[in-house]
Design a protein around this motif. Structure first.
Motif, PDB file in Angstrom:
ATOM      1  N   ALA A   1       0.699  -1.125   0.011  1.00  0.00           N
ATOM      2  CA  ALA A   1      -0.259  -0.209   0.056  1.00  0.00           C
ATOM      3  C   ALA A   1       0.867   1.073   0.081  1.00  0.00           C
ATOM      4  O   ALA A   1       0.550   2.256  -0.698  1.00  0.00           O
ATOM      5  CB  ALA A   1      -0.916   0.002   1.375  1.00  0.00           C
ATOM      6  N   LEU A   2       1.919   1.385   0.728  1.00  0.00           N
ATOM      7  CA  LEU A   2       2.728   2.356   1.159  1.00  0.00           C
ATOM      8  C   LEU A   2       3.399   2.627  -0.568  1.00  0.00           C
ATOM      9  O   LEU A   2       3.589   3.778  -1.042  1.00  0.00           O
ATOM     10  CB  LEU A   2       4.005   2.207   1.900  1.00  0.00           C
ATOM     11  CG  LEU A   2       5.179   3.350   2.312  1.00  0.00           C
ATOM     12  CD1 LEU A   2       4.159   4.531   2.586  1.00  0.00           C
ATOM     13  CD2 LEU A   2       5.997   2.895   3.196  1.00  0.00           C
ATOM     14  N   GLN A   3       3.926   1.508  -1.015  1.00  0.00           N
ATOM     15  CA  GLN A   3       4.608   1.609  -2.527  1.00  0.00           C
ATOM     16  C   GLN A   3       3.611   2.073  -3.612  1.00  0.00           C
ATOM     17  O   GLN A   3       4.102   2.980  -4.229  1.00  0.00           O
ATOM     18  CB  GLN A   3       5.005   0.232  -2.877  1.00  0.00           C
ATOM     19  CG  GLN A   3       6.127  -0.080  -2.227  1.00  0.00           C
ATOM     20  CD  GLN A   3       6.657  -1.565  -2.584  1.00  0.00           C
ATOM     21  OE1 GLN A   3       5.758  -2.598  -3.106  1.00  0.00           O
ATOM     22  NE2 GLN A   3       7.832  -2.345  -2.134  1.00  0.00           N
ATOM     23  N   MET A   4       2.335   1.826  -3.593  1.00  0.00           N
ATOM     24  CA  MET A   4       1.511   2.455  -4.111  1.00  0.00           C
ATOM     25  C   MET A   4       0.998   3.838  -4.308  1.00  0.00           C
ATOM     26  O   MET A   4       0.828   4.645  -4.956  1.00  0.00           O
ATOM     27  CB  MET A   4       0.084   1.586  -4.091  1.00  0.00           C
ATOM     28  CG  MET A   4       0.021   0.306  -4.593  1.00  0.00           C
ATOM     29  SD  MET A   4       0.400   0.000  -6.384  1.00  0.00           S
ATOM     30  CE  MET A   4       2.075  -0.454  -6.467  1.00  0.00           C
ATOM     31  N   ALA A   5       1.258   4.136  -2.770  1.00  0.00           N
ATOM     32  CA  ALA A   5       1.015   5.602  -2.528  1.00  0.00           C
ATOM     33  C   ALA A   5       2.224   6.523  -2.908  1.00  0.00           C
ATOM     34  O   ALA A   5       1.916   7.725  -3.254  1.00  0.00           O
ATOM     35  CB  ALA A   5       0.806   5.806  -0.959  1.00  0.00           C
ATOM     36  N   GLU A   6       3.173   5.859  -2.911  1.00  0.00           N
ATOM     37  CA  GLU A   6       4.375   6.883  -3.430  1.00  0.00           C
ATOM     38  C   GLU A   6       4.346   7.124  -4.992  1.00  0.00           C
ATOM     39  O   GLU A   6       5.102   8.154  -5.193  1.00  0.00           O
ATOM     40  CB  GLU A   6       5.678   5.959  -2.999  1.00  0.00           C
ATOM     41  CG  GLU A   6       6.200   6.062  -1.766  1.00  0.00           C
ATOM     42  CD  GLU A   6       7.187   4.980  -1.349  1.00  0.00           C
ATOM     43  OE1 GLU A   6       7.717   4.234  -2.268  1.00  0.00           O
ATOM     44  OE2 GLU A   6       7.819   4.990  -0.327  1.00  0.00           O
ATOM     45  N   VAL A   7       3.483   6.390  -5.577  1.00  0.00           N
ATOM     46  CA  VAL A   7       3.279   6.948  -7.149  1.00  0.00           C
ATOM     47  C   VAL A   7       1.984   7.137  -7.109  1.00  0.00           C
ATOM     48  O   VAL A   7       1.331   7.325  -8.192  1.00  0.00           O
ATOM     49  CB  VAL A   7       3.734   5.904  -8.090  1.00  0.00           C
ATOM     50  CG1 VAL A   7       5.054   5.166  -7.792  1.00  0.00           C
ATOM     51  CG2 VAL A   7       2.814   4.261  -7.709  1.00  0.00           C
ATOM     52  N   ASN A   8       1.333   7.679  -6.059  1.00  0.00           N
ATOM     53  CA  ASN A   8      -0.122   8.033  -6.233  1.00  0.00           C
ATOM     54  C   ASN A   8      -1.172   7.096  -7.096  1.00  0.00           C
ATOM     55  O   ASN A   8      -2.045   7.583  -7.427  1.00  0.00           O
ATOM     56  CB  ASN A   8      -0.021   9.403  -6.672  1.00  0.00           C
ATOM     57  CG  ASN A   8      -1.326  10.364  -6.305  1.00  0.00           C
ATOM     58  OD1 ASN A   8      -1.745  10.043  -5.183  1.00  0.00           O
ATOM     59  ND2 ASN A   8      -1.947  10.909  -7.222  1.00  0.00           N
ATOM     60  N   TYR A   9      -0.945   5.936  -6.612  1.00  0.00           N
ATOM     61  CA  TYR A   9      -1.677   4.851  -7.467  1.00  0.00           C
ATOM     62  C   TYR A   9      -1.964   5.108  -8.698  1.00  0.00           C
ATOM     63  O   TYR A   9      -2.906   4.498  -9.432  1.00  0.00           O
ATOM     64  CB  TYR A   9      -3.056   4.897  -6.555  1.00  0.00           C
ATOM     65  CG  TYR A   9      -2.974   4.779  -5.185  1.00  0.00           C
ATOM     66  CD1 TYR A   9      -2.804   3.616  -4.546  1.00  0.00           C
ATOM     67  CD2 TYR A   9      -3.133   5.962  -4.360  1.00  0.00           C
ATOM     68  CE1 TYR A   9      -2.518   3.601  -3.065  1.00  0.00           C
ATOM     69  CE2 TYR A   9      -3.148   5.912  -2.998  1.00  0.00           C
ATOM     70  CZ  TYR A   9      -2.684   5.009  -2.364  1.00  0.00           C
ATOM     71  OH  TYR A   9      -2.560   4.815  -0.944  1.00  0.00           O
ATOM     72  N   GLY A  10      -0.841   5.277  -9.548  1.00  0.00           N
ATOM     73  CA  GLY A  10      -1.109   5.507 -11.081  1.00  0.00           C
ATOM     74  C   GLY A  10      -1.449   6.767 -11.558  1.00  0.00           C
ATOM     75  O   GLY A  10      -1.359   7.076 -12.827  1.00  0.00           O
TER      76      GLY A  10
END
Length: 417
Positions: free
Chosen positions: A125-134
């Protein structure tokens, strides 16, 4: 205790890495190759979406075994790539892949505690957040046209809040452009959510799915409830390139054929069917399409063909053509002035090619407007195209003999010839 745990994890990692390194360098013998091919054939026959194609691929593998095509291959990596090429040469299916990945398989088999699983989930979830979920960029362009650059389709269990906030941000625009030119796909739930914002609350059938192995059919509908405001009757443009793939293609194809979107750009990559990754043994996996997507209108999909754009152009120009078309469709008054302003914004941003396209469209729509021709001349001049600049300025002066800017530029250009 924590230090001891970290040391144990490090040792495990080193052991796995060493094992992988040794496996990559070791000699891959004929018996092992035959076992992998046999496992591939079994999964093709059992699960691949198209039985006829699976039979053709099995025949191809048998032929290659008999001809000793694989005999000289000693690298597991090279072997997996060759098998993939052989399968794709028959199926044209870019989702279908054999991989050599013992490390991944070893990690899968490692028993993970519930606490560890929760930790991994949080990390994801943190990794996805770092790229603003695309959701890379969302903005309102001149002319009140919404623009979204979406680079991946992330599961809505992580990204629903961001997706909903973005769609609400764009909800008061006159039209929306969703840029999928760099989008390689993702999961169906995001495609389902975003699609739902362009329909009313009555669920609409987006896709049928068929699984050959179980002979079962399922369906995907738009959501009855979404957070915030919908954009039901708003012009929607979806930008595509030859790299647009999988779930991104599903979004474009689905909305195009439900008459909800204009697709602008290039023919997409052509991967339509749902895929699962299966372990063939302790070293090799196969990604195998096992569920077929079937559009409710076309009764087909884009597998191997790609999504065909409504407005076909190259990847670079897709945005400006969609933008101009959106202005044409949504502006009843001051269209000429608005297009001229947009052209100058591109000029100021050094996007000269885009400016030329906008000004060219403006003179097509308003061929008797001297200022539009004058602006086109300026863009050609900025692009060092003196021949076309001179033509445009002369046309502007022909329409308005008092236009001093055109007179000045004509004198300047003719004095250099």
């Amino acid at each position: 205790m924590k230090a001891h745990f970290k040391t144990m994890l490090l040792m495990l990692f080193v052991i796995v890495q060493n094992t992988v390194a040794q496996d990559t360098k070791r000699i891959f013998n004929t018996k092992e190759k035959n076992a992998v091919v046999s496992a591939v054939k079994t999964h093709l026959e059992e699960s691949y979406i198209d039985l006829d194609l699976s039979k053709k691929m099995i025949t191809e593998l048998d032929k290659n075994l008999k001809s000793n095509k694989y005999n000289k291959i000693t690298s597991p990596d090279e072997f997996s790539k060759t098998i993939t090429e052989d399968l794709q040469s028959i199926s044209k299916d870019l989702h279908l892949k054999v991989r050599f990945e013992p490390e991944r398989i070893a990690q899968e088999k490692h028993v993970v505690s519930e606490e560890k699983q929760l930790e991994m989930e949080k990390r994801t979830a943190l990794q996805m957040a770092e790229v603003n979920y695309g959701f890379e960029e969302a903005k309102i362009l001149d002319g009140n046209i919404g623009y979204l650059n979406l680079t991946q389709f992330v599961d809505i269990k992580y990204a629903e809040e961001t997706a909903s906030a973005t769609m609400n941000f764009l909800s008061n625009t006159n039209a929306i452009i969703i840029d999928l030119r760099s989008n390689g796909g993702g999961v169906p739930s995001m495609m389902q959510l975003l699609s739902s914002y362009f329909f009313d609350k009555t669920p609409v059938l987006l896709s049928d799915f068929y699984e050959r192995k179980t002979n079962t059919k399922t369906q995907l509908y738009s959501f009855e409830n979404v957070i915030g405001k919908r954009s039901i009757n708003k012009p929607l443009y979806i930008l595509t390139s030859k790299n647009t793939f999988s779930a991104a293609e599903a979004f474009a194809y689905t909305l195009k054929h439900l008459d909800k979107a204009t697709v602008v750009g290039e023919i997409t990559k052509g991967g339509a069917n749902r895929t699962k990754r299966v372990n063939l043994n302790d070293e090799f996996t196969i990604s195998i399409p096992y569920i077929q997507s079937i559009h409710p209108v076309t009764k087909s999909n884009w597998e191997g063909k790609g999504v065909q754009p409504t407005i076909k152009t190259n990847e670079k120009d897709a945005f400006v053509y969609a933008y101009v078309d959106a202005i044409e469709k949504t502006f009843k008054r001051n269209k000429n002035t608005t297009l001229n302003k947009i052209g100058y914004v591109f000029l100021q941003d050094k996007s000269v090619d885009n400016a030329i396209i906008v000004f060219q469209e403006n003179v097509k729509l308003f061929p008797n407007d001297s200022n539009s021709w004058d602006s086109l001349g300026e863009a050609y001049f900025a692009n060092q195209d003196k021949k076309n600049a001179l033509k445009a300025y002369k046309k502007a002066l022909e329409l308005d003999s008092t236009l001093d800017s055109a007179k000045s530029m004509i004198q300047k250009l003719e004095s250099k010839n």
